[in-house]
Enzyme design. Structure first.
Site, PDB file in Angstrom:
ATOM      1  CD  GLU A  36      -3.069  -0.491  -0.037  1.00 14.57           C
ATOM      2  OE1 GLU A  36      -3.098   0.686  -0.415  1.00 14.57           O
ATOM      3  OE2 GLU A  36      -3.773  -1.377  -0.562  1.00 14.57           O
ATOM      4  CE1 TYR A 119      -7.111   3.252  -0.258  1.00 15.83           C
ATOM      5  CE2 TYR A 119      -4.734   3.510   0.033  1.00 15.83           C
ATOM      6  CZ  TYR A 119      -5.814   2.837  -0.509  1.00 15.83           C
ATOM      7  OH  TYR A 119      -5.596   1.735  -1.283  1.00 15.83           O
ATOM      8  CG  ASP A 137      -8.298   4.225  -4.262  1.00 13.22           C
ATOM      9  OD1 ASP A 137      -9.519   4.233  -4.547  1.00 13.22           O
ATOM     10  OD2 ASP A 137      -7.487   3.443  -4.775  1.00 13.22           O
TER      11      ASP A 137
END
Ligand code: SF4
Length: 363
Positions: A36, A119, A137
């Site tokens: 991520e 996020y 996102d």
């Protein structure tokens, strides 16, 4: 399409169309976290080789927590936004100290780690631990802006809030992991900027498609002001070695290495700027020689043109580093052991690609 039909259509599509990404094989929290962070600001196909190199060298949190920053930056080199790599290291050390080396499961504890925003905390909590937490996102915002015909600007707070409400409304209790990934994957592969609606599993409930306004959702952001900068940098060769310096911890791109140089002042030529910058930064008097490259690169709103020279020292060579954490003369073959910001890395690539220059510099 009822909410259930929508969710099932999306999950079925994901089941057969998802990309085979290495972190999806284990859903190990460390793997999900690293992927991520790498995927922020970077295309997924570029992330995969970096991810594989990274987990080979640092297979888990304890291994990363014991790493040296220079090695971490070197592995990250080319991905840009180096604060992400530094924060991975800081967070690994914090997990080792505060959480006994185990990645925390609670979204609030995840969010408290260095470098993890709303996020990313949602992505790790839902993808690694299957917790029912939204992760919003740009892909998810675009999908819902179109599905629900939301007339807000791309990336705006309003659009984010509305998209989050939609995610909470549709997310199935038993598979938040698949649901969040399916939405992001749909945005990346089908409901992208060019929108391949004919391939879309949820087209029957898409308001923007029905009203033929797909390309008007979300609304475009107002244009950014671009600032152009001219810089000069010089490769100083002395006794067969080349001078590099390390950027200060509070500087832009802290901890990365570079050749001395800087911005042109008003009315200056690149050669004049180079002489002045070398004197200010290192107390060395240098004479620019051959111009070897003009390197162009961009970061945030800046568009940089960097004029690059070979140069030699005039007089005594005893540098005093005023604008760097440290500096050193290194053998040309050692230059590739250091991590550089984009412009200087591009310059080195140019030299490597140019047989004449690489043989002059013995690189
Ligand atoms: Fe996106 Fe088109 Fe699918 Fe609507 S129908 S969600 S615009 S791909």
């Amino acid at each position: 399409m009822t909410p259930d039909t929508f969710t099932n259509a999306l999950l079925d599509w994901f089941e057969t169309n998802r990309r085979d990404l290495p972190w999806r094989r284990t859903y190990d929290p460390y793997h999900v976290w690293v992927s991520e962070i790498m995927a922020q600001q970077t295309q997924m196909d570029r992330v995969v080789p970096y991810f594989e190199r990274w987990v080979k060298r640092f297979p888990d949190v304890p291994a990363l927590s014991q790493a040296q920053e220079d090695e971490v930056l070197k592995l990250w080199e080319g991905l840009g936004y180096y604060s992400r790599a530094r924060n991975l290291l800081r967070a690994a050390r914090e997990i080792a100290e505060v959480h006994d080396g185990r990645f925390p499961e609670d979204p609030v504890a995840i969010r408290a780690l260095p470098g993890i925003g709303e996020y990313t905390a949602g992505a790790i909590a839902s993808i690694a631990f299957n917790r029912p937490v939204p992760c919003i996102d740009a892909n998810v915002m675009r999908v819902f802006a179109r599905l629900e015909n939301l007339g807000f600007e791309a990336g705006s707070k309003e659009l984010r809030e509305q998209a989050e409400q939609c995610v909470r409304r549709f997310m199935p209790e038993d598979s938040p992991r698949e649901f969040n990934q399916a939405l992001m994957e749909l945005g990346a592969l089908v409901c992208s900027r060019k929108a391949e609606c004919d391939l879309c599993p949820v087209q029957p409930r898409c308001a923007a498609h029905r009203e033929n306004i797909v390309f008007e959702r979300p609304l475009p952001k107002p244009g950014k002001n671009v600032i152009r900068i001219e810089m000069a940098t010089g490769i100083l060769v002395h006794d067969g070695r080349i001078l590099i310096q390390k950027r200060k911890p509070d500087d832009l791109w802290p901890g990365l290495w570079e050749f001395p140089g800087g911005c042109l002042e008003e009315g200056e030529t690149p050669e004049q700027a180079l002489r002045r910058e070398y004197m200010e930064e290192t107390e060395l008097s240098v004479e620019p020689g051959e111009k070897i490259a003009v390197v162009k690169y961009a970061y945030t709103k800046y568009r940089v043109t960097m004029h690059c020279y070979l140069c030699k020292a005039v007089g005594e060579v005893a540098p005093v580093f005023h604008e760097a954490a440290e500096g050193r003369f290194v053998r040309p073959q050692e230059l590739s052991n250091y991590a550089y910001p984009a412009g200087h890395r591009k310059l080195l690539e140019r030299i490597h690609d140019d047989l004449r220059l690489s043989s002059i510099l013995n690189i």
